[in-house]
Design an enzyme around this catalytic site. Sequence first.
Site, mmCIF file in Angstrom:
data_model
loop_
_atom_site.group_PDB
_atom_site.id
_atom_site.type_symbol
_atom_site.label_atom_id
_atom_site.label_comp_id
_atom_site.label_asym_id
_atom_site.label_seq_id
_atom_site.Cartn_x
_atom_site.Cartn_y
_atom_site.Cartn_z
ATOM 1 N N ARG A 33 -19.493 -8.936 3.788
ATOM 2 C CA ARG A 33 -20.759 -7.377 3.901
ATOM 3 C C ARG A 33 -19.464 -7.409 5.191
ATOM 4 O O ARG A 33 -19.154 -8.317 6.091
ATOM 5 C CB ARG A 33 -21.773 -9.138 4.480
ATOM 6 C CG ARG A 33 -22.678 -9.099 3.366
ATOM 7 C CD ARG A 33 -23.412 -10.443 4.088
ATOM 8 N NE ARG A 33 -22.789 -11.732 4.503
ATOM 9 C CZ ARG A 33 -23.157 -12.601 5.267
ATOM 10 N NH1 ARG A 33 -24.256 -12.505 6.097
ATOM 11 N NH2 ARG A 33 -22.107 -13.536 6.651
ATOM 12 N N THR A 91 -12.150 1.971 -5.980
ATOM 13 C CA THR A 91 -12.463 2.192 -7.470
ATOM 14 C C THR A 91 -14.037 2.981 -7.003
ATOM 15 O O THR A 91 -14.651 3.060 -7.063
ATOM 16 C CB THR A 91 -13.303 1.014 -7.493
ATOM 17 O OG1 THR A 91 -13.880 -0.299 -7.101
ATOM 18 C CG2 THR A 91 -11.710 0.301 -8.328
ATOM 19 N N GLY A 124 -36.187 0.115 6.538
ATOM 20 C CA GLY A 124 -36.051 0.894 6.886
ATOM 21 C C GLY A 124 -34.971 2.160 6.056
ATOM 22 O O GLY A 124 -36.245 2.735 5.436
ATOM 23 N N ARG A 178 -1.215 3.468 7.325
ATOM 24 C CA ARG A 178 -1.728 2.410 7.164
ATOM 25 C C ARG A 178 -0.950 1.720 7.392
ATOM 26 O O ARG A 178 -1.081 -0.230 7.697
ATOM 27 C CB ARG A 178 -2.628 2.491 6.155
ATOM 28 C CG ARG A 178 -3.829 1.009 5.687
ATOM 29 C CD ARG A 178 -3.999 1.076 4.300
ATOM 30 N NE ARG A 178 -5.246 2.542 4.724
ATOM 31 C CZ ARG A 178 -5.941 2.495 3.792
ATOM 32 N NH1 ARG A 178 -5.171 2.514 2.195
ATOM 33 N NH2 ARG A 178 -6.714 4.074 3.623
ATOM 34 N N CYS A 212 -20.415 0.106 -1.357
ATOM 35 C CA CYS A 212 -20.405 -0.949 -1.961
ATOM 36 C C CYS A 212 -21.690 -0.602 -2.383
ATOM 37 O O CYS A 212 -21.354 0.127 -3.791
ATOM 38 C CB CYS A 212 -20.368 -2.211 -1.244
ATOM 39 S SG CYS A 212 -19.278 -2.739 -0.889
ATOM 40 N N GLU A 249 -14.759 -10.135 -5.575
ATOM 41 C CA GLU A 249 -15.499 -10.616 -3.598
ATOM 42 C C GLU A 249 -17.014 -9.918 -3.609
ATOM 43 O O GLU A 249 -17.499 -9.199 -4.132
ATOM 44 C CB GLU A 249 -14.663 -9.906 -2.522
ATOM 45 C CG GLU A 249 -14.209 -8.044 -3.165
ATOM 46 C CD GLU A 249 -15.808 -7.240 -2.614
ATOM 47 O OE1 GLU A 249 -16.109 -7.968 -1.495
ATOM 48 O OE2 GLU A 249 -16.028 -6.385 -2.505
ATOM 49 N N PHE A 250 -17.172 -10.950 -2.013
ATOM 50 C CA PHE A 250 -18.785 -10.798 -1.405
ATOM 51 C C PHE A 250 -18.688 -10.731 -0.470
ATOM 52 O O PHE A 250 -19.331 -11.399 0.434
ATOM 53 C CB PHE A 250 -19.406 -11.767 -2.211
ATOM 54 C CG PHE A 250 -19.408 -11.911 -3.936
ATOM 55 C CD1 PHE A 250 -20.365 -11.650 -5.123
ATOM 56 C CD2 PHE A 250 -18.683 -13.204 -4.220
ATOM 57 C CE1 PHE A 250 -20.094 -11.745 -6.580
ATOM 58 C CE2 PHE A 250 -19.047 -13.068 -5.699
ATOM 59 C CZ PHE A 250 -19.239 -12.667 -6.252
ATOM 60 N N LYS A 273 -20.463 -8.810 -9.617
ATOM 61 C CA LYS A 273 -20.714 -7.977 -8.205
ATOM 62 C C LYS A 273 -21.352 -6.805 -8.539
ATOM 63 O O LYS A 273 -22.515 -7.138 -7.841
ATOM 64 C CB LYS A 273 -19.340 -7.549 -8.062
ATOM 65 C CG LYS A 273 -19.296 -6.468 -6.821
ATOM 66 C CD LYS A 273 -19.505 -7.539 -5.725
ATOM 67 C CE LYS A 273 -19.603 -6.297 -4.244
ATOM 68 N NZ LYS A 273 -18.103 -5.983 -4.021
ATOM 69 N N ASP A 289 1.370 -1.330 0.081
ATOM 70 C CA ASP A 289 -0.306 0.625 -0.367
ATOM 71 C C ASP A 289 0.607 1.305 -0.025
ATOM 72 O O ASP A 289 2.061 0.788 0.781
ATOM 73 C CB ASP A 289 -0.787 -0.078 1.692
ATOM 74 C CG ASP A 289 -2.080 0.658 0.708
ATOM 75 O OD1 ASP A 289 -1.846 1.765 0.502
ATOM 76 O OD2 ASP A 289 -3.128 0.552 1.079
#
Length: 437
Positions: A154, A86, A256, A35, A263, A151-152, A207, A30
């Site tokens: 949460r 992104t 809600g 970080r 995302c 990737e998925f 995605k 990075d």
Amino acid sequence: MKISVIGTNYLGATTAAGLAEFGFDVVGVDIDEARVKVLGSGRAPLYEPGLDELLRKHTDSGRLRFTTDYREVADWAQVFFICVGTPQGAHGAADLSQVQAVVDTLAPLLTGPALVVGRSTVPVGTAAWIGRRFAERTGDLPGLEVAWQPEFLREAHAVEDTLHPDRLVFGVCSESAERTLREIFARPIDEGSPVIVTDRETAELVKAAANSFLAMKISYINALAGLCETVGADVSTLADALGHDKRIGRGSLSAGPGYGGGCLPKDLHAFTARAEELGSTELGGLLRQVDLINSARQARIVGVLAEALEGGLEGKAIAVLGAAFKAETDDIRESPALSVAELIRARGAAVTLFDPQAMENARRAFPLITYADSAVDACVGAHAVVHLTDWPQFRELDPRALREVVANPVLIDARLSLDLDAWSEAGWACHPRTAKA
């Protein structure tokens, strides 16, 4: 196998720690020195349950380390995962500048075969573009291939989703790339995670399509919630009934304040922009309507609050419970809770907010809001309490004790998850009254 993960914020840090847990030597790269220093000490740069422990385990074991120098990994790693951001760019399209920077920095340093695997969420066609850009800068280096493995994750479940994914999608151009990815993810594959092998374009679309469909599902139940409020129906029971339909399912059918986070809004806008670029005006129009429903839901909550206070919001003190876009994270990106809080403040009310984890992030981004040290402190002297993030701590609040500190016992349960019978028995006027816990 030696693996480098380039980009080490939420996605990259979790990916790097997960690959180390799978038994590989991993180096995260990075350009952010601060970080890298934090990660090198075994701590995550953000709040994500279980991530600190996983990072610390493998920085201590020596399997995982972090650097700012691409030269340390160019000749060392055989596989490079791209996990940079992104963000949303002009007109909603994805900004690929960080992806381009990775390619332009890494390409001149490569000297041998390598598999570059994209994980960032990108518009369809990006993998092919990356492949061409690598070819331009390496002179068609033999053995260099670009694959896509979306990737998925949460938020609040990212570690679990990394170690035990509900599906693995491999967008590849060769059998050798597929074999490499199967070797990397052998553990979850052996545990039963389904594998879908496809071309890169389909993998890129998975995605964006999944997140846009999820946003559409959330907006649909919120549109139904508005109708239920009008006719006196119960949207929670309606959602339960819909959820028993196997074609629909109960997940994400909780009404809600709308979707948020890093995302769904970004991916919906980017997918909309790309669809319209490719001439799919029907899809683009549908996705734009989903976004409009989401924004309208937040305005409707403020309208319900204003009606409940009769005299309007000017000069009123409003307690807001929640800043993160959902519970168990400190992420405030596109948070519907903060959008509602700002709309309330813009109507002339004084807003005092509490969130168990997102206070510092919220304070930096929204300095005109007042921040309290606890939920009870936020409610002192309030003319109404607005529940906007579904933290378990808020469901445990004692409505009778809270009744004693507010100026006016009005509750707006925008998450539809509090025990409104208990709150009503404690003397609160609850809105929307048709909702049940």
